[in-house]
Design an enzyme around this catalytic site. Structure first.
Site, short mmCIF file in Angstrom:
data_model
loop_
_atom_site.label_atom_id
_atom_site.label_comp_id
_atom_site.label_asym_id
_atom_site.label_seq_id
_atom_site.Cartn_x
_atom_site.Cartn_y
_atom_site.Cartn_z
N ASP A 62 33.01 -36.88 17.23
CA ASP A 62 32.41 -36.46 15.96
C ASP A 62 31.20 -35.58 16.24
OD1 ASP A 62 31.43 -36.69 13.08
OD2 ASP A 62 33.11 -38.08 13.05
N ASP A 71 20.14 -50.18 12.31
CA ASP A 71 21.41 -50.90 12.18
C ASP A 71 22.36 -50.65 13.35
OD1 ASP A 71 20.33 -51.64 9.79
OD2 ASP A 71 21.98 -50.93 8.53
N HIS A 97 27.41 -37.30 9.92
CA HIS A 97 28.79 -37.78 9.80
C HIS A 97 29.15 -38.74 10.93
CE1 HIS A 97 33.24 -37.61 9.78
NE2 HIS A 97 33.06 -37.49 8.48
N VAL A 111 23.70 -52.52 6.61
CA VAL A 111 25.14 -52.33 6.49
C VAL A 111 25.78 -52.91 7.74
CG1 VAL A 111 24.98 -50.31 4.99
CG2 VAL A 111 25.05 -50.00 7.47
N ASN A 184 41.94 -34.67 3.82
CA ASN A 184 41.61 -34.76 2.40
C ASN A 184 42.24 -33.63 1.60
OD1 ASN A 184 39.96 -36.96 2.98
ND2 ASN A 184 38.13 -35.71 3.17
N ALA A 194 46.31 -36.35 13.73
CA ALA A 194 46.98 -37.47 13.06
C ALA A 194 48.49 -37.29 13.01
CB ALA A 194 46.43 -37.63 11.65
N SER A 246 37.93 -39.86 6.45
CA SER A 246 37.06 -40.11 7.60
C SER A 246 36.63 -41.57 7.63
CB SER A 246 35.81 -39.23 7.52
OG SER A 246 36.09 -37.91 7.88
#
Length: 353
Positions: A62, A71, A97, A111, A184, A194, A246
């Site tokens: 990424d 976190d 991202h 989170v 998307n 993919a 994502s």
């Protein structure tokens, strides 16, 4: 020539929809919790009583990861920076991202990720998340050389490049589970990597468990996971809410980490088989273009009695070979007509003789 315009990031819509939620206001805190809805949806608290993914490493290809986020403390190992700013450890992120994807896998704080005891190995493939095929291929190759357990790729490209297929094949040969976003809308087809057979192609679902409008569809889809209004770690020690495949990809990568921790002796294809065999079937019966084998069932994947894998590609996106179905009905009809015709000629010939 490979152009950066050939890359369609699965977070393109996430960037448009994403919001930096900050760190202090109570209203923000509520929004942060709301965006973690996928935990209750997937019953991850129950899954974490079985395993939290300890001992598993997930390479996140990424934009890099901001390891200073509280976190993510202690959850991100030194990786690689393959951009012109490298070499480096992948601990730089300009877009947020990659930091968000890492948080969905290993965050432990405000989170929480899917596999909070696992480790993320960041592979920064481009500065702004707008790289080309060569950069993505180099990132896959580097991650494969590190012998990671899972590779998470939250991007989709519209260019089917042979070198990418080769890099993915080498990763699969090394027994690495490769997870990638389908892409998307307004894209119409499942992107690469993919769409490459053997890759776990991930589509998205909303809070209602139905196919997310933002997610592309296609025969290559393997599994579906939450993708809408997801909160995770962001830049500036804040949090980020985004929508897109994502996020679904990172969630599935985290789930794969849990399976690999729970069943360390399973091969990569067997891990994927456990993931798909326990999925909650949606849409038309069986595998379909919207959900793949269904929506991910984390607890089921960790606990169910799953029959052994019959073939290495049974649970991946390998395209069906029509030849494997045997002769079709018209084949038998045509064959019968030919045989009858030959017999009639023989009989007629004998009568003439």
């Amino acid at each position: 020539m490979i152009r950066s315009s050939q890359l369609i990031r699965t977070f393109s819509a996430s960037v448009l929809c994403a919001a930096i939620l900050g760190t202090a206001a109570p209203a923000h805190a509520d929004e942060i919790s709301d965006g973690q809805w996928f935990h209750s949806f997937l019953r991850t608290a129950e899954a974490h009583r079985i395993t939290e993914g300890a001992g598993v490493t997930v390479a996140v290809i990424d934009s890099g990861v901001d390891v200073t986020h509280p976190d993510l403390k202690g959850s991100v190992s030194p990786g690689a920076d393959l951009t012109p700013e490298g070499p480096g450890d992948g601990w730089t992120d300009e877009t947020g991202h990659g930091t968000a994807m890492a948080g969905l896998i290993v965050a432990r704080g405000r989170v929480k990720g899917m596999a909070p005891a696992a480790k993320v190995l960041p592979v920064r493939e481009s500065k702004r998340g707008l790289g080309n095929t060569t950069e993505v291929v180099n990132a896959i190759t580097w991650a494969t050389a590190q012998r990671v357990d899972v590779i998470s790729i939250s991007l989709a490209m519209d260019f089917d490049d042979p070198t990418m297929r080769t890099a993915v094949a080498e990763a699969l040969k090394a027994d690495i589970v490769v997870v990638a976003g389908a892409g998307n809308t307004p894209s119409q087809n499942v992107g690469f990597p993919a769409a490459i057979p053997g890759v776990v192609a991930v589509a998205g679902v909303g809070r209602d468990g139905q196919h997310a409008k933002i997610s592309v569809t296609g025969a290559a889809i393997v599994i579906s996971a939450p993708s809408d209004e997801i909160t995770s770690t962001g830049l500036g020690h804040g949090w980020r809410k985004g929508t897109g495949t994502s996020d679904a990809t990172a969630i599935v990568a985290g789930a794969v980490a849990l399976i690999r921790a729970r069943y360390p002796d399973l091969s990569g294809p067997e891990v994927v088989h456990r993931l798909t065999a326990t999925a909650v079937d949606k849409g038309p019966a069986g595998r379909d273009a919207q959900y793949g084998f269904g929506v991910i069932n984390v607890v089921g994947a960790l606990t169910a009695d799953v029959p052994p894998l019959s073939s290495p590609t049974a649970s991946t996106n390998a395209p069906r070979d029509p030849a494997s179905d045997g002769p079709g009905p018209w084949t038998w009809v045509i064959g019968a007509v030919v045989v009858i015709g030959v017999l009639l000629l023989i009989v007629r010939s004998r009568r003439r003789g």
